[in-house]
Design a protein around this motif. Structure first.
Motif, short mmCIF file in Angstrom:
data_model
loop_
_atom_site.label_atom_id
_atom_site.label_comp_id
_atom_site.label_asym_id
_atom_site.label_seq_id
_atom_site.Cartn_x
_atom_site.Cartn_y
_atom_site.Cartn_z
N ALA A 216 0.76 -1.31 -0.05
CA ALA A 216 -0.04 0.01 0.00
C ALA A 216 0.92 1.28 0.01
O ALA A 216 0.61 2.14 -0.60
N ALA A 217 2.00 1.20 0.78
CA ALA A 217 2.95 2.41 0.70
C ALA A 217 3.45 2.77 -0.45
O ALA A 217 3.73 3.89 -0.91
N TYR B 263 2.70 12.95 -7.70
CA TYR B 263 4.14 12.38 -7.37
C TYR B 263 3.78 12.14 -5.72
O TYR B 263 4.25 11.39 -5.08
N ASP B 264 3.40 13.30 -4.81
CA ASP B 264 3.06 13.22 -3.51
C ASP B 264 2.08 12.25 -3.07
O ASP B 264 2.67 11.40 -1.99
N CYS C 211 7.98 6.28 -1.11
CA CYS C 211 9.51 5.55 -1.45
C CYS C 211 10.28 6.59 -1.85
O CYS C 211 11.53 6.44 -1.34
N HIS C 212 10.10 7.39 -2.63
CA HIS C 212 11.13 8.50 -2.98
C HIS C 212 11.29 9.77 -2.44
O HIS C 212 12.12 10.77 -2.50
N PRO D 201 15.36 5.43 -4.75
CA PRO D 201 16.51 6.31 -5.02
C PRO D 201 16.09 8.01 -4.92
O PRO D 201 14.84 8.34 -5.18
N ASP D 202 17.05 8.68 -4.82
CA ASP D 202 17.27 10.25 -5.12
C ASP D 202 16.79 10.53 -6.59
O ASP D 202 17.13 10.14 -7.50
N LEU D 203 15.72 11.52 -6.45
CA LEU D 203 15.19 11.81 -7.81
C LEU D 203 15.37 13.17 -8.26
O LEU D 203 14.76 13.78 -9.08
#
Length: 117
Positions: free
Chosen positions: A19-20, A52-53, A59-60, A70-72
């Motif tokens: 779910a996350a 995105y939020d 996760c990001h 990973p860092d985006l």
């Protein structure tokens, strides 16, 4: 007894983890401010951050700096919009699930992320 408890805990963890990362079934066709009635509202180009939020930040990170994923912050310098769309559609080995964001929303998010250089 211990075996049943362990199975219950592992099952719960798995469901919460899915779910996350967008594995949940979000029904965005309901407008809660409109008494729960169906709407035909679509996301505009300015809503990429909101998408995105809702779908990616768990996760990001809300600041794009990563977490489980990973860092985006500079993803646009590594991938083109089409490559980002492909990752959104097909996922990526190592934990990125496929189809977390789909359709027009995926196009908007990919365009927004491709501009992060």
């Amino acid at each position: 007894m211990k075996k049943k408890l362990l199975t219950l805990l592992l099952g719960t963890s798995l469901v919460m983890g899915l779910a996350a990362c967008g594995g949940g079934d979000d029904d965005t066709s309901k407008d809660k401010d409109n008494g729960g009635t169906d709407t035909t509202e679509t996301a505009s180009a300015g809503d990429a951050q909101k998408i995105y939020d809702q779908k990616c930040s768990s996760c990001h990170g809300g600041d794009l700096k990563g977490g489980m994923g990973p860092d985006l912050t500079k993803v646009g310098s590594r991938y083109s919009k089409d490559e980002i769309l492909d990752i959104l559609k097909n996922g990526k080995s190592g934990g990125m699930p496929a189809n977390v964001v789909t359709g027009d929303d995926a196009d908007k998010v990919a365009d927004w992320l491709a501009a992060k250089k």
